[in-house]
Design an enzyme around this catalytic site. Structure first.
Site, PDB file in Angstrom:
ATOM      1  N   GLU A   1       0.845  -1.196   0.000  1.00  0.00           N
ATOM      2  CA  GLU A   1       0.000   0.000   0.000  1.00  0.00           C
ATOM      3  C   GLU A   1       0.877   1.242   0.000  1.00  0.00           C
ATOM      4  O   GLU A   1       2.035   1.204   0.436  1.00  0.00           O
ATOM      5  CB  GLU A   1      -0.882  -0.029   1.268  1.00  0.00           C
TER       6      GLU A   1
ATOM      7  N   ASN B   1     -12.475  -1.226  -0.678  1.00  0.00           N
ATOM      8  CA  ASN B   1     -11.752  -1.849   0.434  1.00  0.00           C
ATOM      9  C   ASN B   1     -12.373  -1.395   1.754  1.00  0.00           C
ATOM     10  O   ASN B   1     -12.661  -0.201   1.941  1.00  0.00           O
ATOM     11  CB  ASN B   1     -10.280  -1.399   0.418  1.00  0.00           C
ATOM     12  N   GLU B   2     -12.592  -2.305   2.644  1.00  0.00           N
ATOM     13  CA  GLU B   2     -13.111  -1.993   3.986  1.00  0.00           C
ATOM     14  C   GLU B   2     -14.209  -0.918   3.896  1.00  0.00           C
ATOM     15  O   GLU B   2     -14.134   0.121   4.566  1.00  0.00           O
ATOM     16  CB  GLU B   2     -11.974  -1.566   4.928  1.00  0.00           C
TER      17      GLU B   2
ATOM     18  N   TYR C   1      -6.614  -8.863  11.626  1.00  0.00           N
ATOM     19  CA  TYR C   1      -5.280  -8.588  12.174  1.00  0.00           C
ATOM     20  C   TYR C   1      -5.205  -9.092  13.609  1.00  0.00           C
ATOM     21  O   TYR C   1      -6.188  -9.020  14.346  1.00  0.00           O
ATOM     22  CB  TYR C   1      -4.995  -7.084  12.173  1.00  0.00           C
TER      23      TYR C   1
ATOM     24  N   GLU D   1      -6.118  -9.159   3.724  1.00  0.00           N
ATOM     25  CA  GLU D   1      -5.279  -8.493   4.727  1.00  0.00           C
ATOM     26  C   GLU D   1      -5.237  -9.378   5.966  1.00  0.00           C
ATOM     27  O   GLU D   1      -6.274  -9.679   6.559  1.00  0.00           O
ATOM     28  CB  GLU D   1      -5.819  -7.110   5.091  1.00  0.00           C
TER      29      GLU D   1
ATOM     30  N   GLN E   1       2.087  -6.076   5.613  1.00  0.00           N
ATOM     31  CA  GLN E   1       2.269  -5.758   4.212  1.00  0.00           C
ATOM     32  C   GLN E   1       3.688  -6.158   3.802  1.00  0.00           C
ATOM     33  O   GLN E   1       4.477  -6.537   4.647  1.00  0.00           O
ATOM     34  CB  GLN E   1       2.037  -4.275   3.967  1.00  0.00           C
TER      35      GLN E   1
HETATM   36  O1  AHR Z   1      -2.883  -2.580   6.350  1.00  0.00           O
HETATM   37  C1  AHR Z   1      -3.175  -1.378   6.985  1.00  0.00           C
HETATM   38  C2  AHR Z   1      -4.630  -0.998   6.876  1.00  0.00           C
HETATM   39  O2  AHR Z   1      -5.403  -1.911   7.584  1.00  0.00           O
HETATM   40  C3  AHR Z   1      -5.247  -1.017   5.510  1.00  0.00           C
HETATM   41  O3  AHR Z   1      -4.997   0.140   4.793  1.00  0.00           O
HETATM   42  C4  AHR Z   1      -6.700  -1.154   5.801  1.00  0.00           C
HETATM   43  O4  AHR Z   1      -7.403  -1.786   4.757  1.00  0.00           O
HETATM   44  C5  AHR Z   1      -6.730  -1.913   7.106  1.00  0.00           C
HETATM   45  O5  AHR Z   1      -7.545  -1.316   8.031  1.00  0.00           O
END
Ligand code: AHR
Length: 504
Positions: free
Chosen positions: A25, A172-173, A248, A304, A353
């Site tokens: 990103e 995205n999101e 995450y 992600e 990432q």
């Molecule tokens: O990876 C960091 C961020 O995490 C991304 O930009 C977003 O899609 C997510 O919240």
């Protein structure tokens, strides 16, 4: 001793190489400095891409790369990133650190990077702040080879041939940074926007990814599938090929997150238990998908995933730069085993990432580059790419209990390649105890002929002064017996074994 029985007569599902995908990103030092330094940099580069990073990534056999975000994607206007660099718009990256984005890395540079890596392309479009026309013109610019305003513009900008877009994310999101939408509203927008993601090259159709849920938001998954599949003719091929999921691991929760390098034993186990929550997420979202798509034609796209800690002290908090220890090696090993096991539904996953951001495989500092423990695990696991998942059963595994968190001491996944070579990946989550595992096979005898391990003290990590503290090293603690193989896994380790059939 744990017992791993491998049913090599039963192939369960195909492991799409894209499960080992990456994400880059416009965030912090991921693209700029980490990958792209520009043609005039003193750091050795080819067309602006730093050679050391590209060479290291090629060893991972990167199957696919997602770009330009992330949250950045829903603020990205692709026309700002084409044409002569000196005239490209300079703007503020409002989402990530408020730094100047000079748009010197744009569409042409992304495809050049993918060319150098030899990987597939995953472009994420802008639904949050972009128009249908903008998205549709981007697809035309990238993939149309005939005569059209956008194809002509691409040619004028120096690229005669159309590129292949393998995957395209429609937003995205969109439940968060991508527009704070409700699922039914986003689902309607998905129907509309995806209509204009045209397949100009029928021989290379674009795989369309619908924006999916955050963590355990099952309501999002159900509503989006309800709305998108209502009135949609079954034969409407290419309407939705994938549905995404983001998760995450924050050891101490979203607010506090926790240090990347300073943690106690309890936090180690809590982190690993949270990583294994991926299994529950994939299972439960998958069950909802099954009710709409029993034949599993829609891929789950975990675009992600990874650890997200408090950023390194002294760095820009908007850059999400963090270190990576043996704990991250375990998170990677556990998560990739989960994806392999669910490869009937999970068709792509993108570690967040690639360089200098979150659970990166590579960190850079000026002209220096180091590989993280996660890099080495991705390297071990590359053998699973394109393999067939074999049925396997792990018995007599000790459960480790730490406060309310419980993790199995050992996890595994097993695949077979087209040459009949079996790859087994095993994680030992215990900080203190080695564990013996006996491997047996439903059919024939096998011997280990290659093996490696990533292990170390749980806080161990690589730095620019000591770049090889944690790395993949040959592993020899196994005994090939007549019909079985005995393996002793060191504590806190990720082990990879390659086995070939032998006549006895
Ligand atoms: O990876 C960091 C961020 O995490 C991304 O930009 C977003 O899609 C997510 O919240």
């Amino acid at each position: 001793m744990a017992k791993l029985h491998i049913n090599n007569r039963k192939k369960v599902s195909h492991i799409n190489p894209e499960i080992y995908g990456h994400f880059s990103e416009h965030l912090g030092r991921c693209i700029y400095e980490g990958i792209y330094v520009g043609e005039n940099s003193e750091i050795p580069n080819i067309n602006g891409m730093r050679c050391d990073v590209v060479e290291a990534l090629k060893e991972l056999q990167v199957p696919v790369l997602r770009w330009p975000g992330g949250c950045f994607a829903d603020e990205y206007h692709w026309k700002d990133g084409i044409g002569p660099k000196e005239t490209r718009k300079k703007m503020i990256n409002t989402h990530w650190g408020g730094v100047i984005e000079d748009n010197s890395f744009g569409t042409h540079e992304f495809f050049e990077l993918a060319r150098q890596l030899g990987c597939k392309t995953y472009i994420n479009g802008n639904v949050g702040s972009g128009t249908v026309q903008e998205m549709s013109e981007w697809v035309e610019y990238m993939t149309f080879s005939g005569v059209s305003p956008m194809a002509d513009l691409r040619k004028k900008n120096g690229h005669e041939e159309a590129w292949h877009v393998d995957y395209f994310g429609v937003g995205n999101e969109n439940w968060g940074c991508g527009g704070n939408m409700r699922p039914s509203y986003y689902a309607d927008l998905y129907r509309r926007y995806q209509t204009y993601v045209r397949n100009y090259n029928p021989e290379h159709p674009i795989f369309k990814v619908c924006g999916g849920a955050n963590v355990e938001d099952y309501h999002w998954t159900k509503t989006v599938l309800d709305v998108t599949h209502d009135h949609t003719p079954k034969e409407f091929h290419g309407f939705m090929d994938g549905l995404s999921l983001h998760y995450y691991v924050h050891p101490e929760g979203w607010e506090i997150k926790g240090s990347a390098t300073e943690f106690d034993d309890k936090v180690w186990y809590k982190t690993l238990a949270k990583a294994l929550f991926m299994d529950e997420l994939v299972t439960k979202h998958g069950k909802i998908m099954d009710t709409y798509d029993p034949d599993k034609k829609i891929g789950m796209i975990v675009d992600e995933w990874g650890t997200w800690y408090t950023c390194e002290p002294g760095t820009n908090p908007g850059f999400l730069y963090q270190q990576s220890t043996v704990r991250d090696a375990l998170v990677a090993g556990l998560t990739l085993n989960v994806f392999n096991k669910h490869s009937d539904r999970v068709k792509m996953a993108n570690l967040a990432q690639m360089v200098n951001v979150l659970q990166s495989v590579i960190l850079t500092d000026g002209d220096k580059m180091i590989k993280t423990p996660t890099y080495h695990v991705m390297h071990q696991y590359r053998y699973h790419q394109d393999g067939d998942l074999l049925a396997s059963d792990l018995a007599d595994v000790t459960m480790i209990q730490s406060e309310e968190w419980s993790v199995p001491q050992v996890t595994e996944s097993v695949s077979e390649d087209t040459n009949g070579v079996i790859t087994v990946t095993l994680n030992n989550c215990s900080i203190t105890d080695a564990e013996k595992v006996e491997l047996s096979f439903a059919d024939g005898c096998y011997e280990v002929f290659e093996a490696s391990v990533v292990t170390g003290e749980i806080h161990a990590h690589n730095t620019f002064d000591a770049p090889e503290v944690v790395k993949e090293v040959p592993f020899a603690d196994y005994v090939n017996k007549d019909a079985t193989v005995d393996v002793t896994l060191p504590p806190a380790s990720v082990t990879m074994l390659r086995l070939k059939r032998v006549a006895r």
